[in-house]
Design a protein around this motif. Structure first.
Motif, PDB file in Angstrom:
ATOM      1  N   LEU A   1       5.506   9.829   4.638  1.00  0.00           N
ATOM      2  CA  LEU A   1       4.706   8.731   5.198  1.00  0.00           C
ATOM      3  C   LEU A   1       3.790   8.117   4.137  1.00  0.00           C
ATOM      4  CD1 LEU A   1       3.781  10.192   8.689  1.00  0.00           C
ATOM      5  CD2 LEU A   1       5.248   8.227   8.228  1.00  0.00           C
ATOM      6  N   THR A   2       3.235   8.943   3.277  1.00  0.00           N
ATOM      7  CA  THR A   2       2.375   8.450   2.202  1.00  0.00           C
ATOM      8  C   THR A   2       3.155   7.521   1.281  1.00  0.00           C
ATOM      9  OG1 THR A   2       0.984  10.426   2.277  1.00  0.00           O
ATOM     10  CG2 THR A   2       0.927   9.134   0.234  1.00  0.00           C
ATOM     11  N   ARG A   3       4.380   7.925   0.915  1.00  0.00           N
ATOM     12  CA  ARG A   3       5.202   7.072   0.061  1.00  0.00           C
ATOM     13  C   ARG A   3       5.547   5.762   0.764  1.00  0.00           C
ATOM     14  NH1 ARG A   3       7.427  12.079  -0.935  1.00  0.00           N
ATOM     15  NH2 ARG A   3       9.193  11.662   0.444  1.00  0.00           N
ATOM     16  N   GLN A   4       5.841   5.827   2.068  1.00  0.00           N
ATOM     17  CA  GLN A   4       6.155   4.607   2.812  1.00  0.00           C
ATOM     18  C   GLN A   4       4.947   3.671   2.873  1.00  0.00           C
ATOM     19  OE1 GLN A   4       7.496   6.334   6.497  1.00  0.00           O
ATOM     20  NE2 GLN A   4       9.653   6.309   5.882  1.00  0.00           N
ATOM     21  N   VAL A   5       3.770   4.220   3.110  1.00  0.00           N
ATOM     22  CA  VAL A   5       2.555   3.395   3.171  1.00  0.00           C
ATOM     23  C   VAL A   5       2.276   2.779   1.797  1.00  0.00           C
ATOM     24  CG1 VAL A   5       0.043   3.492   3.448  1.00  0.00           C
ATOM     25  CG2 VAL A   5       1.524   4.530   5.157  1.00  0.00           C
ATOM     26  N   GLN A   6       2.506   3.532   0.732  1.00  0.00           N
ATOM     27  CA  GLN A   6       2.294   2.989  -0.610  1.00  0.00           C
ATOM     28  C   GLN A   6       3.243   1.818  -0.880  1.00  0.00           C
ATOM     29  OE1 GLN A   6       2.811   6.597  -2.867  1.00  0.00           O
ATOM     30  NE2 GLN A   6       0.615   6.982  -2.988  1.00  0.00           N
ATOM     31  N   ARG A   7       4.507   1.949  -0.446  1.00  0.00           N
ATOM     32  CA  ARG A   7       5.455   0.840  -0.605  1.00  0.00           C
ATOM     33  C   ARG A   7       5.010  -0.365   0.214  1.00  0.00           C
ATOM     34  NH1 ARG A   7       9.350   4.951  -0.646  1.00  0.00           N
ATOM     35  NH2 ARG A   7       9.725   4.703   1.569  1.00  0.00           N
ATOM     36  N   LEU A   8       4.524  -0.126   1.442  1.00  0.00           N
ATOM     37  CA  LEU A   8       4.036  -1.231   2.271  1.00  0.00           C
ATOM     38  C   LEU A   8       2.851  -1.929   1.615  1.00  0.00           C
ATOM     39  CD1 LEU A   8       4.226   0.264   5.873  1.00  0.00           C
ATOM     40  CD2 LEU A   8       5.481  -1.701   5.015  1.00  0.00           C
ATOM     41  N   GLU A   9       1.914  -1.145   1.087  1.00  0.00           N
ATOM     42  CA  GLU A   9       0.757  -1.735   0.410  1.00  0.00           C
ATOM     43  C   GLU A   9       1.203  -2.583  -0.774  1.00  0.00           C
ATOM     44  OE1 GLU A   9      -1.616   1.672  -0.622  1.00  0.00           O
ATOM     45  OE2 GLU A   9      -2.810   1.530   1.209  1.00  0.00           O
ATOM     46  N   ARG A  10       2.153  -2.075  -1.548  1.00  0.00           N
ATOM     47  CA  ARG A  10       2.667  -2.828  -2.691  1.00  0.00           C
ATOM     48  C   ARG A  10       3.317  -4.120  -2.222  1.00  0.00           C
ATOM     49  NH1 ARG A  10       8.188  -1.392  -4.974  1.00  0.00           N
ATOM     50  NH2 ARG A  10       8.581  -2.834  -3.296  1.00  0.00           N
TER      51      ARG A  10
ATOM     52  N   ILE B   1       2.185  -7.920  -3.092  1.00  0.00           N
ATOM     53  CA  ILE B   1       3.079  -8.881  -3.742  1.00  0.00           C
ATOM     54  C   ILE B   1       3.189 -10.142  -2.902  1.00  0.00           C
ATOM     55  CG2 ILE B   1       5.497  -9.316  -4.362  1.00  0.00           C
ATOM     56  CD1 ILE B   1       5.650  -6.345  -5.205  1.00  0.00           C
ATOM     57  N   SER B   2       3.335  -9.977  -1.593  1.00  0.00           N
ATOM     58  CA  SER B   2       3.452 -11.145  -0.702  1.00  0.00           C
ATOM     59  C   SER B   2       2.200 -12.006  -0.755  1.00  0.00           C
ATOM     60  CB  SER B   2       3.690 -10.693   0.739  1.00  0.00           C
ATOM     61  OG  SER B   2       4.904 -10.006   0.855  1.00  0.00           O
ATOM     62  N   ALA B   3       1.036 -11.391  -0.693  1.00  0.00           N
ATOM     63  CA  ALA B   3      -0.217 -12.147  -0.719  1.00  0.00           C
ATOM     64  C   ALA B   3      -0.380 -12.865  -2.053  1.00  0.00           C
ATOM     65  CB  ALA B   3      -1.402 -11.217  -0.459  1.00  0.00           C
TER      66      ALA B   3
ATOM     67  N   GLY C   1      19.978  -8.744   5.391  1.00  0.00           N
ATOM     68  CA  GLY C   1      19.228  -7.624   4.816  1.00  0.00           C
ATOM     69  C   GLY C   1      18.730  -7.899   3.414  1.00  0.00           C
ATOM     70  N   GLN C   2      18.739  -9.153   2.995  1.00  0.00           N
ATOM     71  CA  GLN C   2      18.243  -9.499   1.672  1.00  0.00           C
ATOM     72  C   GLN C   2      16.726  -9.588   1.718  1.00  0.00           C
ATOM     73  OE1 GLN C   2      20.485 -13.144   1.183  1.00  0.00           O
ATOM     74  NE2 GLN C   2      21.760 -12.177  -0.365  1.00  0.00           N
ATOM     75  N   SER C   3      16.103  -9.165   0.635  1.00  0.00           N
ATOM     76  CA  SER C   3      14.648  -9.197   0.590  1.00  0.00           C
ATOM     77  C   SER C   3      14.186  -9.608  -0.796  1.00  0.00           C
ATOM     78  CB  SER C   3      14.077  -7.817   0.925  1.00  0.00           C
ATOM     79  OG  SER C   3      12.697  -7.776   0.630  1.00  0.00           O
ATOM     80  N   PHE C   4      13.347 -10.622  -0.842  1.00  0.00           N
ATOM     81  CA  PHE C   4      12.758 -11.069  -2.097  1.00  0.00           C
ATOM     82  C   PHE C   4      11.993  -9.919  -2.764  1.00  0.00           C
ATOM     83  CE2 PHE C   4       8.905 -12.835  -4.154  1.00  0.00           C
ATOM     84  CZ  PHE C   4       9.520 -13.441  -5.231  1.00  0.00           C
ATOM     85  N   LEU C   5      11.302  -9.118  -1.960  1.00  0.00           N
ATOM     86  CA  LEU C   5      10.500  -8.027  -2.519  1.00  0.00           C
ATOM     87  C   LEU C   5      11.369  -6.981  -3.195  1.00  0.00           C
ATOM     88  CD1 LEU C   5       7.840  -7.574   0.286  1.00  0.00           C
ATOM     89  CD2 LEU C   5       7.554  -8.662  -1.935  1.00  0.00           C
ATOM     90  N   ARG C   6      12.589  -6.767  -2.684  1.00  0.00           N
ATOM     91  CA  ARG C   6      13.493  -5.801  -3.322  1.00  0.00           C
ATOM     92  C   ARG C   6      14.066  -6.356  -4.619  1.00  0.00           C
ATOM     93  NH1 ARG C   6      16.085  -5.114   1.983  1.00  0.00           N
ATOM     94  NH2 ARG C   6      14.691  -3.778   3.118  1.00  0.00           N
ATOM     95  N   GLU C   7      14.127  -7.682  -4.755  1.00  0.00           N
ATOM     96  CA  GLU C   7      14.658  -8.300  -5.968  1.00  0.00           C
ATOM     97  C   GLU C   7      13.654  -8.252  -7.115  1.00  0.00           C
ATOM     98  OE1 GLU C   7      15.727 -12.272  -4.867  1.00  0.00           O
ATOM     99  OE2 GLU C   7      17.227 -11.594  -3.418  1.00  0.00           O
ATOM    100  N   ILE C   8      12.376  -8.192  -6.814  1.00  0.00           N
ATOM    101  CA  ILE C   8      11.336  -8.263  -7.845  1.00  0.00           C
ATOM    102  C   ILE C   8      11.457  -7.140  -8.877  1.00  0.00           C
ATOM    103  CG2 ILE C   8       8.846  -8.077  -8.251  1.00  0.00           C
ATOM    104  CD1 ILE C   8       8.466  -9.763  -5.738  1.00  0.00           C
ATOM    105  N   PRO C   9      11.573  -5.859  -8.483  1.00  0.00           N
ATOM    106  CA  PRO C   9      11.705  -4.821  -9.516  1.00  0.00           C
ATOM    107  C   PRO C   9      12.930  -5.047 -10.405  1.00  0.00           C
ATOM    108  CG  PRO C   9      11.154  -3.832  -7.416  1.00  0.00           C
ATOM    109  CD  PRO C   9      11.443  -5.286  -7.161  1.00  0.00           C
ATOM    110  N   ASP C  10      14.036  -5.553  -9.843  1.00  0.00           N
ATOM    111  CA  ASP C  10      15.225  -5.823 -10.649  1.00  0.00           C
ATOM    112  C   ASP C  10      14.941  -6.921 -11.669  1.00  0.00           C
ATOM    113  OD1 ASP C  10      16.562  -3.943  -9.122  1.00  0.00           O
ATOM    114  OD2 ASP C  10      17.426  -5.434  -7.758  1.00  0.00           O
ATOM    115  N   ASP C  11      14.235  -7.979 -11.244  1.00  0.00           N
ATOM    116  CA  ASP C  11      13.889  -9.071 -12.153  1.00  0.00           C
ATOM    117  C   ASP C  11      12.990  -8.586 -13.284  1.00  0.00           C
ATOM    118  OD1 ASP C  11      15.335 -10.760 -10.532  1.00  0.00           O
ATOM    119  OD2 ASP C  11      13.583 -11.665  -9.558  1.00  0.00           O
TER     120      ASP C  11
END
Length: 143
Positions: free
Chosen positions: A59-68, A72-74, A121-131
């Motif tokens: 859950l901690t890892r999931q919350v950290q991903r959500l915060e990230r 990024i969105s903001a 299921g495409q997500s801009f946020l998932r593309e960012i680390p690849d970029d």
């Protein structure tokens, strides 16, 4: 193969072991062995604590991903708004009506594109680390 071990117990504990062995129809060695095995084995509360710890870690890892992702969105939205406000010149009165119509068309196109991406299921946020990783490999400076 079993090995012999001599241990010493207080007399009252020896009496309790002997009484239990008689009631259960077991040897005193079997009673003491079961007690030692129980002592050396993790009990139910230890297993539950380990399971809770694993769940909390997940859950901690999931919350950290959500915060990230929210960060990024903001930041993306803020940069876009600043850029848009900086480069968009004000429109004359006679062009505002057609600009509003064109704006609604573009917004509808945006919403349709967003809906298609989400359905696939495409997500801009998932593309960012690849970029970022691709830029780092190419030696291209980050903004």
């Amino acid at each position: 193969m079993r090995s012999r071990m001599n241990v010493y117990f207080p007399p009252e504990m020896l009496k309790q072991i002997a009484d239990l062995a008689d009631r259960k129809g077991l040897s005193r060695s079997a009673i003491v062995e079961a007690a030692v095995v129980s002592f050396l084995s993790p009990d139910g509360s230890d297993r539950m604590e380990a399971a809770f710890t694993r769940r909390l870690d997940r859950l901690t890892r999931q919350v950290q991903r959500l915060e990230r992702d929210v960060g990024i969105s903001a930041e993306t939205l803020a940069l876009f708004i600043r850029f848009w406000l900086t480069i968009t010149p004000p429109l004359p009165e006679d062009a505002q009506s057609s600009a509003q119509i064109k704006g609604r068309e573009r917004f509808e196109g945006f919403v349709e594109t967003l809906g298609r991406r989400l359905q696939r299921g495409q997500s801009f946020l998932r593309e960012i680390p690849d970029d970022i990783e691709a830029k780092a490999r190419s030696g291209e400076p980050e903004d």
